[in-house]
Design an enzyme around this catalytic site. Structure first.
Site, PDB file in Angstrom:
ATOM      1  N   SER A  61       4.323  11.946  -2.781  1.00  0.00           N
ATOM      2  CA  SER A  61       3.101  11.939  -1.971  1.00  0.00           C
ATOM      3  C   SER A  61       2.570  13.363  -1.867  1.00  0.00           C
ATOM      4  CB  SER A  61       3.403  11.420  -0.560  1.00  0.00           C
ATOM      5  OG  SER A  61       2.279  11.629   0.279  1.00  0.00           O
ATOM      6  N   TYR A  88       8.222  11.837   7.022  1.00  0.00           N
ATOM      7  CA  TYR A  88       7.756  11.244   5.764  1.00  0.00           C
ATOM      8  C   TYR A  88       7.573  12.335   4.710  1.00  0.00           C
ATOM      9  CZ  TYR A  88       4.458   9.041   2.479  1.00  0.00           C
ATOM     10  OH  TYR A  88       3.835   8.572   1.348  1.00  0.00           O
TER      11      TYR A  88
HETATM   12  P1  NAP Z   1       2.346  -0.625   0.734  1.00  0.00           P
HETATM   13  O1  NAP Z   1       1.028  -1.149   0.349  1.00  0.00           O
HETATM   14  O2  NAP Z   1       2.735  -0.584   2.187  1.00  0.00           O
HETATM   15  O3  NAP Z   1       3.468  -1.445  -0.085  1.00  0.00           O
HETATM   16  C1  NAP Z   1       4.812  -1.129   0.124  1.00  0.00           C
HETATM   17  C2  NAP Z   1       5.668  -1.930  -0.855  1.00  0.00           C
HETATM   18  O4  NAP Z   1       7.032  -1.521  -0.681  1.00  0.00           O
HETATM   19  C3  NAP Z   1       5.626  -3.413  -0.595  1.00  0.00           C
HETATM   20  O5  NAP Z   1       5.741  -4.071  -1.838  1.00  0.00           O
HETATM   21  C4  NAP Z   1       6.881  -3.659   0.260  1.00  0.00           C
HETATM   22  O6  NAP Z   1       7.400  -4.981   0.117  1.00  0.00           O
HETATM   23  C5  NAP Z   1       7.827  -2.651  -0.380  1.00  0.00           C
HETATM   24  N1  NAP Z   1       8.930  -2.226   0.476  1.00  0.00           N
HETATM   25  C6  NAP Z   1       8.891  -1.664   1.703  1.00  0.00           C
HETATM   26  N2  NAP Z   1      10.133  -1.413   2.146  1.00  0.00           N
HETATM   27  C7  NAP Z   1      10.981  -1.815   1.164  1.00  0.00           C
HETATM   28  C8  NAP Z   1      12.389  -1.833   1.014  1.00  0.00           C
HETATM   29  N3  NAP Z   1      13.220  -1.388   1.972  1.00  0.00           N
HETATM   30  N4  NAP Z   1      12.916  -2.334  -0.132  1.00  0.00           N
HETATM   31  C9  NAP Z   1      12.104  -2.810  -1.125  1.00  0.00           C
HETATM   32  N5  NAP Z   1      10.772  -2.818  -1.026  1.00  0.00           N
HETATM   33  C10 NAP Z   1      10.217  -2.333   0.103  1.00  0.00           C
HETATM   34  O7  NAP Z   1       2.555   0.882   0.195  1.00  0.00           O
HETATM   35  P2  NAP Z   1       1.725   1.739  -0.894  1.00  0.00           P
HETATM   36  O8  NAP Z   1       0.612   2.404  -0.189  1.00  0.00           O
HETATM   37  O9  NAP Z   1       1.440   0.906  -2.090  1.00  0.00           O
HETATM   38  O10 NAP Z   1       2.790   2.883  -1.224  1.00  0.00           O
HETATM   39  C11 NAP Z   1       3.656   2.806  -2.351  1.00  0.00           C
HETATM   40  C12 NAP Z   1       4.336   4.150  -2.528  1.00  0.00           C
HETATM   41  O11 NAP Z   1       3.337   5.170  -2.702  1.00  0.00           O
HETATM   42  C13 NAP Z   1       5.183   4.579  -1.330  1.00  0.00           C
HETATM   43  O12 NAP Z   1       6.344   5.230  -1.775  1.00  0.00           O
HETATM   44  C14 NAP Z   1       4.263   5.555  -0.593  1.00  0.00           C
HETATM   45  O13 NAP Z   1       4.993   6.491   0.163  1.00  0.00           O
HETATM   46  C15 NAP Z   1       3.534   6.200  -1.755  1.00  0.00           C
HETATM   47  N6  NAP Z   1       2.250   6.785  -1.361  1.00  0.00           N
HETATM   48  C16 NAP Z   1       1.238   6.027  -0.883  1.00  0.00           C
HETATM   49  C17 NAP Z   1       0.052   6.636  -0.497  1.00  0.00           C
HETATM   50  C18 NAP Z   1      -1.126   5.878   0.057  1.00  0.00           C
HETATM   51  O14 NAP Z   1      -2.081   6.516   0.541  1.00  0.00           O
HETATM   52  N7  NAP Z   1      -1.143   4.547   0.014  1.00  0.00           N
HETATM   53  C19 NAP Z   1      -0.083   8.022  -0.585  1.00  0.00           C
HETATM   54  C20 NAP Z   1       0.979   8.769  -1.077  1.00  0.00           C
HETATM   55  C21 NAP Z   1       2.140   8.139  -1.461  1.00  0.00           C
HETATM   56  P3  NAP Z   1       6.936  -6.227   1.071  1.00  0.00           P
HETATM   57  O15 NAP Z   1       5.540  -6.610   0.645  1.00  0.00           O
HETATM   58  O16 NAP Z   1       7.904  -7.313   0.803  1.00  0.00           O
HETATM   59  O17 NAP Z   1       6.966  -5.717   2.478  1.00  0.00           O
END
Ligand code: NAP
Length: 243
Positions: free
Chosen positions: A138, A152
């Protein structure tokens, strides 16, 4: 070249976009989820409709038995795995560190860092020469997320160190390791900050003046995972609109 890709947290957001982007390239896809079986199943169905093999598997990224079973199922289904995308991650209610309790800090580190280490360890054990691991870090690893979630940011700083170290560790085996640092990306994750309008409220701080999409992040992940990135390892790519 066809690849067999495993992505953790592929039911929603960036992981879902990685799974569907891989399927569109003709790559087989195994995706994990932890709570939303219906959403994960729908992603697998959509990938199959694109003509590839796809599996949705429940596996908590913090549980060793689940992680081993996830890799076993993907290997059994596809005859092996070439790419692992370490994506599952969380944020939590925005607050200064002084207000955080230990349970919250431990959960953050356990899912985002211990979970990433565990998934990466299995990848290191099982990937063949020519394989690739891509971590979702991130922009928080660079900016520290003051006042919101320094826990985080610290977990993602750990992911960056892991990317650098594992890149060197696996280079002699012909396995590449890379990271992507997304900025402000429009997904469900922001709702758990406690501010439903977080993306809109933060957009002003992005030089490009808008949030990114999960698909824009997935493009970078899939390029790093592809043979086209054959001389890239230990590198971390910002996909953050200049932030
Ligand atoms: P998201 O929409 O909240 O999706 C999270 C995903 O992770 C879902 O598929 C969830 O499964 C799964 N998950 C959560 N806890 C888990 C666990 N303990 N074991 C297995 N799966 C788990 O998140 P996102 O925004 O796509 O983020 C994805 C990655 O990108 C993360 O690592 C996040 O830190 C990083 N990121 C995101 C952003 C942003 O702005 N969105 C920015 C920087 C970095 P369920 O659907 O079953 O709950």
């Amino acid at each position: 070249m066809t690849r067999r890709l495993l992505v953790t947290g592929g039911s929603r957001g960036i992981g879902r976009a990685v799974a569907l982007g891989a399927a569109a390239r003709g790559w087989d896809v195994a995706l994990s989820y932890v709570s939303d079986a219906a959403a994960a199943g729908a992603v697998a169905d959509q990938a199959r409709a694109a003509g590839v093999r796809a599996q949705a598997i429940r596996a908590d990224a913090t549980e060793e038995a689940d992680t081993l079973a996830l890799f076993d199922a993907a290997e059994a289904g596809f005859g092996g795995i070439d790419v692992v995308v370490v994506n599952a991650g969380i944020i939590a209610t925005a607050m200064p560190l002084a207000e955080m309790d230990l349970a919250r800090i431990e959960r953050m580190i356990r899912i985002n860092l211990t979970g990433a280490l565990l998934t990466a360890r299995e990848a290191a054990r099982r990937l063949p020469e020519g394989g690739a691991i891509v971590f979702l870090s991130s922009a928080a690893a660079r900016n520290g997320s003051p006042g919101e979630f320094v826990d985080y940011a610290a977990s993602k700083g750990g992911v960056d160190s892991l990317t650098i170290g594992l890149g060197k560790e696996l280079a002699p085996r012909g396995i590449r390791v890379a990271g992507v640092r997304p900025g402000l990306i429009e997904t469900d994750i922001h709702a758990s900050s406690g501010d439903p309008a977080r993306v809109a409220n933060r957009m002003g701080g992005v030089p490009m003046g808008r949030a990114g999409t999960a698909e824009e992040v997935a493009e970078a992940v899939l390029w790093l995972a592809s043979a086209q990135a054959s001389y890239v390892t230990g590198a971390i790519l910002d996909v953050a609109g200049g932030r």
